[in-house]
Design an enzyme around this catalytic site. Sequence first.
Site, PDB file in Angstrom:
ATOM      1  N   HIS A  60      44.049  42.571  30.567  1.00 25.86           N
ATOM      2  CA  HIS A  60      44.857  42.428  31.787  1.00 25.86           C
ATOM      3  C   HIS A  60      43.987  41.713  32.807  1.00 25.86           C
ATOM      4  O   HIS A  60      42.835  41.371  32.518  1.00 25.86           O
ATOM      5  CB  HIS A  60      45.357  43.791  32.275  1.00 25.86           C
ATOM      6  CG  HIS A  60      44.286  44.732  32.743  1.00 25.86           C
ATOM      7  ND1 HIS A  60      43.295  45.199  31.906  1.00 25.86           N
ATOM      8  CD2 HIS A  60      44.024  45.284  33.963  1.00 25.86           C
ATOM      9  CE1 HIS A  60      42.498  46.008  32.578  1.00 25.86           C
ATOM     10  NE2 HIS A  60      42.906  46.064  33.832  1.00 25.86           N
ATOM     11  N   HIS A  62      42.993  42.534  36.114  1.00 32.37           N
ATOM     12  CA  HIS A  62      42.300  43.137  37.251  1.00 32.37           C
ATOM     13  C   HIS A  62      40.896  42.537  37.331  1.00 32.37           C
ATOM     14  O   HIS A  62      40.286  42.187  36.323  1.00 32.37           O
ATOM     15  CB  HIS A  62      42.237  44.663  37.092  1.00 32.37           C
ATOM     16  CG  HIS A  62      43.551  45.330  37.402  1.00 32.37           C
ATOM     17  ND1 HIS A  62      43.884  46.581  36.954  1.00 32.37           N
ATOM     18  CD2 HIS A  62      44.610  44.883  38.126  1.00 32.37           C
ATOM     19  CE1 HIS A  62      45.101  46.896  37.392  1.00 32.37           C
ATOM     20  NE2 HIS A  62      45.564  45.872  38.099  1.00 32.37           N
ATOM     21  N   ASP A  64      37.922  43.520  37.714  1.00 35.15           N
ATOM     22  CA  ASP A  64      36.751  44.033  36.977  1.00 35.15           C
ATOM     23  C   ASP A  64      36.772  43.647  35.502  1.00 35.15           C
ATOM     24  O   ASP A  64      35.836  43.968  34.764  1.00 35.15           O
ATOM     25  CB  ASP A  64      36.621  45.565  37.146  1.00 35.15           C
ATOM     26  CG  ASP A  64      37.847  46.334  36.668  1.00 35.15           C
ATOM     27  OD1 ASP A  64      38.983  45.885  36.899  1.00 35.15           O
ATOM     28  OD2 ASP A  64      37.661  47.405  36.045  1.00 35.15           O
ATOM     29  N   HIS A  65      37.809  42.918  35.067  1.00 35.66           N
ATOM     30  CA  HIS A  65      37.876  42.470  33.676  1.00 35.66           C
ATOM     31  C   HIS A  65      37.825  40.946  33.526  1.00 35.66           C
ATOM     32  O   HIS A  65      37.756  40.438  32.415  1.00 35.66           O
ATOM     33  CB  HIS A  65      39.153  43.000  33.011  1.00 35.66           C
ATOM     34  CG  HIS A  65      39.185  44.486  32.934  1.00 35.66           C
ATOM     35  ND1 HIS A  65      39.031  45.181  31.757  1.00 35.66           N
ATOM     36  CD2 HIS A  65      39.302  45.430  33.907  1.00 35.66           C
ATOM     37  CE1 HIS A  65      39.075  46.474  32.005  1.00 35.66           C
ATOM     38  NE2 HIS A  65      39.235  46.657  33.305  1.00 35.66           N
ATOM     39  N   HIS A 137      49.331  50.433  31.734  1.00 40.79           N
ATOM     40  CA  HIS A 137      48.418  50.212  32.868  1.00 40.79           C
ATOM     41  C   HIS A 137      49.037  49.274  33.911  1.00 40.79           C
ATOM     42  O   HIS A 137      49.265  49.670  35.035  1.00 40.79           O
ATOM     43  CB  HIS A 137      47.098  49.657  32.343  1.00 40.79           C
ATOM     44  CG  HIS A 137      46.059  49.474  33.415  1.00 40.79           C
ATOM     45  ND1 HIS A 137      45.568  50.525  34.150  1.00 40.79           N
ATOM     46  CD2 HIS A 137      45.419  48.370  33.874  1.00 40.79           C
ATOM     47  CE1 HIS A 137      44.679  50.074  35.021  1.00 40.79           C
ATOM     48  NE2 HIS A 137      44.569  48.763  34.881  1.00 40.79           N
ATOM     49  N   ASP A 208      42.275  49.066  29.938  1.00 44.44           N
ATOM     50  CA  ASP A 208      42.677  50.159  30.834  1.00 44.44           C
ATOM     51  C   ASP A 208      44.062  50.670  30.438  1.00 44.44           C
ATOM     52  O   ASP A 208      44.970  49.878  30.189  1.00 44.44           O
ATOM     53  CB  ASP A 208      42.741  49.661  32.279  1.00 44.44           C
ATOM     54  CG  ASP A 208      41.379  49.234  32.813  1.00 44.44           C
ATOM     55  OD1 ASP A 208      40.405  49.286  32.035  1.00 44.44           O
ATOM     56  OD2 ASP A 208      41.303  48.848  33.989  1.00 44.44           O
TER      57      ASP A 208
HETATM   58 ZN    ZN Z   1      39.370  48.198  34.820  1.00 45.19          ZN
HETATM   59 ZN    ZN Z   2      42.786  47.627  35.367  1.00 39.98          ZN
END
Ligand code: ZN
Ligand code: ZN
Length: 309
Positions: A60, A62, A64-65, A137, A208
């Site tokens: 996904h 977000h 942090d990925h 998620h 996630d």
């Molecule tokens: Zn994450």
């Molecule tokens: Zn996430």
Amino acid sequence: MLDVVFLGTSAARPTVERNVSSIVLERDGETLMFDCGEGTQRQMMRYGISFALDEIFFTHFHADHVLGLTGLLRTLGLQGRTDPMRLYGPAGARRVLGEALRLGVERSSFDVEIVELDRTGCLPRRDYDLVTFPTDHTRHSIGYGLVEHERLGRFDPDRARQLGIPEGPLWGRLHRGEAVRLDDGRMVDPAELVGPSRPGRTVVYTGDTRPCQAVVDAASGADLLIHEATFGQEESDRAGETGHSTAIGAAQVALAAGVRRLVVTHLSARYSRDARELLDQARSVFKEIVVARDGLRMTVPYADASGQG
Ligand SMILES: [Zn+2]
Ligand SMILES: [Zn+2]
């Protein structure tokens, strides 16, 4: 060989001990990266991961990925890379990853292709499949499973000699399941000296997610399940609200799926230094569990422990 290397195991933001999400699967000389949080390229250097990778898969989008993508591709360009790179992700990949590409790269020395995947799909490879499944998620979030094809049954060379079959091409044909005729006219059936075909290995990575049935289904009987476990039990409400799992939730999924081994990752910063609490909680539900740390390398053995073949 099939190894998993954890490059980043922290949720949301990096800490002193842990970087944000990225894992690598190394299989027979191939390097597949899943998620690419900020700073991933430096983790690759620290933990000896090849920069000659051709594919990155996103669960996904977000921050942090994905934030590590721009810097990594820029470095590959500076190194003079010419091989194309393929990026895979769920719906939205073209827009989000396209922006990440334009940000850091004035002039790229190599082509980047972006592929949007269905939430339930299959990318067939030579001797394994990469399957996708929906996670709970974001609207489009997905997880990935690497599912090896069945291997040939075990060939018994002693039996072959007893039967008077000359070593050479006939052995190969029998091993692949063909009946063969010998020079003296006898027919040999492969069942006489080749065992039943043996399962390959399966590794499943959730990214996630809340605990959900789609993960249980995708991970059914898997050799290794890599599940997020952002929170401990005292924050289970928060886990549900934010689309994440507790360690116990991850363990319950592992139990329901009947996996051989569970690794939890994507830990909240409060567990960064000491994750024993998460480990103890999860272990009360599922015994074969490991809490990932940055740099952890795990080899995934065959279920029948026969080694190669
Ligand atoms: Zn994450
Ligand atoms: Zn996430």
